[in-house]
Write an enzyme that holds these catalytic residues in place. Sequence first.
Site, PDB file in Angstrom:
ATOM      1  N   HIS A  51      40.853  30.361  27.072  1.00 40.96           N
ATOM      2  CA  HIS A  51      41.096  29.882  25.712  1.00 40.96           C
ATOM      3  C   HIS A  51      42.594  29.845  25.414  1.00 40.96           C
ATOM      4  CE1 HIS A  51      36.950  31.720  25.113  1.00 40.96           C
ATOM      5  NE2 HIS A  51      36.772  30.485  24.687  1.00 40.96           N
ATOM      6  N   VAL A  81      40.735  27.533  34.022  1.00 40.13           N
ATOM      7  CA  VAL A  81      41.424  28.754  34.437  1.00 40.13           C
ATOM      8  C   VAL A  81      40.422  29.642  35.162  1.00 40.13           C
ATOM      9  CG1 VAL A  81      42.658  30.817  33.675  1.00 40.13           C
ATOM     10  CG2 VAL A  81      43.064  28.616  32.539  1.00 40.13           C
ATOM     11  N   ARG A 140      30.859  34.521  28.585  1.00 38.27           N
ATOM     12  CA  ARG A 140      29.569  35.024  29.061  1.00 38.27           C
ATOM     13  C   ARG A 140      29.668  35.776  30.387  1.00 38.27           C
ATOM     14  NH1 ARG A 140      27.321  30.069  26.482  1.00 38.27           N
ATOM     15  NH2 ARG A 140      25.694  30.721  25.007  1.00 38.27           N
ATOM     16  N   LYS A 150      36.037  22.963  32.646  1.00 35.21           N
ATOM     17  CA  LYS A 150      34.772  23.523  33.123  1.00 35.21           C
ATOM     18  C   LYS A 150      33.594  23.047  32.272  1.00 35.21           C
ATOM     19  CE  LYS A 150      34.632  27.987  30.666  1.00 35.21           C
ATOM     20  NZ  LYS A 150      33.298  27.842  30.086  1.00 35.21           N
TER      21      LYS A 150
END
Length: 309
Positions: free
Chosen positions: A65, A210, A221, A183
């Site tokens: 993030h 990343v 998660r 992703k």
Amino acid sequence: MMKATVSQCVRTSLRFKRSHAGLGPRSPLGTLAVAETIASCREQRANFRGTVGFVPTMGALHEGHLSLVREARRRSDHVVVSVFVNPAQFAAHEDLGKYPRTLERDLELLAQEGVDLAFVPSAEEMYPPGRFATTVDPGPLFSGAGAQGGEAGARPHFFRGVATVCTKLLNVVQPHEALFGQKDAQQCTVLRRVVSDLAIPTRIVVVPTVRAADGLALSSRNAYLTPEERSKAPALYAALQQGHAACQRALLAQQAAAAAAAAAAAVKGGHHGKADRSGGGKHGESAPGEKQGAVSRAAVEGAVRASLA
């Protein structure tokens, strides 16, 4: 005395921490502004001059993030980050109730990164009970019982929930760019379609994934994994890498075969041309077909060597 709101308390706390850490202000507002309501977010957004980059998140922030936040900061004059666990993208049997929630830590990280505004609405703010009925359907490939588009086959509700919440967030924040991790490739595809179809003036920017040192993509998660599961998880990325390498080798082999066919055709054409000329041309001079054939053979040899490397 009026009771302080959560956002006021957070802003005061962060301002205190920043000043006593010697960091000083890193945004035009002097500290991270936190908006809990749509009206407050729009009010804060109206203060910005210049470009705005937006990073939507569900919180439990990690380095993935933060890489989006830094890229937004690099590209834009102001950065807005939302932290909202979106119930519309969870099915009844999924992990909405146990999804990691670390808001205080998230806000501290965003303040350290120089984010201008954090939008942290409640579910009731985003989806007022009894007063919210609209959803954004990204099309039959990605939603509904007959969905066949990748993850949508197993989670037919998911992309409708993502499209709905992101459309609303983009409408509230009105950024020039919104940044997402690679992703979430299917999500990025859906959102690019949504902003195009609905003429939303926001550019979707996809930032490289990343990964941990062993190749596992960072995800909130990942906290669910047991030590044993975590040790096995990098095998997925390793398999993807091997599959990619195999595809590359197959592509090179295909290119080599095509070059070989072209070379054979050129050589055959060169011999025919030489016979037709009955020895014409200066002594020691190669016929045009022979030169082309020699060049094509060199290209074939190079392609074959590359495919075997």
